[in-house]
Design a protein around this motif. Structure first.
Motif: not given
Length: 385
Positions: A94-95, A82-84, A60-62, A254-259
């Motif tokens: 996770v790509s 949190v999951v991200l 349930g993490w998508i 543009r806003s997530g922790p991947e940035r």
């Protein structure tokens, strides 16, 4: 101060549910990634593993914040965050589902028809349907309004001709959300006349050509469309609303922790190396980097709170993306100054992680919007232009 009134960040606070979820995710990652070496973890959200994506879907993490009617789980934006961040901090692959979960799914949820929501969203949430974003084009740089790919309306749908470039995972995706011109722009309004189409990547006339990065990896592609016919129900949203839709989509991108976490594995390995021997100067430099990560994390979490509240965080997202890219590119350079190490894909953990990150680093200030474009968005948000 009045100039700043349209440019604020909403405070974000954690919850007991979010922190309980964090522990659950860490337990999962401890097992799932136990044999994944640091150099592979350094790929961060470019790491591809469709089995891993399906395992996330099973938990349930998508599609975490989406309605249950479409396969979602109606959890909070903070829980999704949190999951991200746990996935990225651990270097999880996770790509495969990343673009569909981050931007394509929310776009379909917001602008799609009921039939489109039912058709695409449950598969995305299960980690089984992967979508790529058809945005950039050759010879247009970062000026998305210069896109020339055209979809001509017919009695049965649209006929597409044109080329997209830098298209991540186009060779592995089931569908593309294509940004294209469906009408000539209005006089003096170059952002008009665009639409978005959901295109099945197995449609005849689509040719995907690989582009290899500096490490020799194949993540991105050139995608050619030659008289590609799609049905009328491929249209996503209203015809002519493409620019408005894609700007909302990019705010999510543009806003997530991947940035700001793309170089995080370098920071982890650098901390490990210096753990018991750091000089005062090394500890100070390491602390400065950790402080920057912490500040960007608070800003990024704030945007998650804004999205939950229904606010428009376009400008705030541009700030996080711009500052995050600066930090991501700085971390490997600081690492080389602090310890004696050289990039080597076949070397020890820090050397291998450093090599993988430095080969990817030039893209950090390009993907998701070039630095100059982002600063233009920020300037407009501050009413400076």
């Amino acid at each position: 101060m009045s100039e700043m009134s349209a440019f604020t960040f909403r405070p974000a606070t954690t919850t007991a549910a979010a922190e309980a979820l964090r522990g659950e995710v860490r337990d999962f990652l401890g097992l799932a990634l136990r044999d994944r070496p640091p150099a592979q973890r350094a790929l961060s959200w470019a790491g591809y593993d469709d089995d891993f994506s399906r395992a996330m879907g099973e938990r349930g993490w998508i599609g975490m914040t989406w309605p249950k009617a479409y396969g979602g789980h109606e959890r909070s934006a903070l829980e999704r965050y949190v999951v991200l961040e746990e996935m990225l901090a651990a270097g999880a692959p996770v790509s495969a589902h990343w673009i569909a979960d981050r931007q394509s799914g929310p776009l379909i949820l917001r602008s799609g028809t009921e039939a489109q929501r039912q058709r695409y969203l449950p598969g995305i949430a299960r980690g089984e349907t992967f979508i790529c974003a058809g945005l950039s084009e050759p010879d247009t740089g970062s000026d998305l309004a210069s896109a020339r790919t055209r979809a001509v309306e017919t009695d049965t749908g649209f006929v597409i001709n044109g080329t997209k470039v830098w298209t991540t995972n186009a060779h592995r995706s089931h569908h593309m959300i294509l940004f294209c011109r469906t009408a000539a722009p209005d006089s003096g309004a170059r952002h008009t006349g665009f639409s978005q189409l959901i295109v099945d990547m197995t449609t005849p006339g689509i040719e995907v050509t690989p582009l290899y990065d500096l490490a020799g990896e194949h993540h991105i592609n050139v995608v050619h469309f030659t008289d590609v016919e799609v049905p009328k129900d491929a249209l996503l949203g209203q015809q002519g609303d493409g620019w408005k839709q894609v700007m909302a989509e990019l705010a999510n991108e543009r806003s997530g922790p991947e940035r700001f976490l793309s170089s995080f594995t370098v920071l982890v390995e650098l901390t490990r190396v210096l753990a018991n021997s750091a000089s005062s100067a090394q500890a100070t430099a390491l602390g400065r980097l950790a402080g920057q990560v912490a500040v960007l994390r608070e800003m990024s979490m704030s945007i998650a709170a804004m999205l939950e509240a229904g606010d428009d965080p376009t400008v705030q997202a541009a700030v996080v993306k711009d500052l995050g890219a600066v930090l991501e590119q700085e971390i490997p350079e600081v690492a080389r100054l602090l310890v004696s190490c050289e990039p080597d894909l076949h070397g020890d953990d820090l050397n291998a992680v450093l090599a993988a990150t430095m080969l990817a680093a030039p893209s950090f200030s390009l993907r998701g919007g070039a630095r100059e474009i982002l600063r233009g968005i920020i300037a407009r948000g501050l009413r400076l232009r």
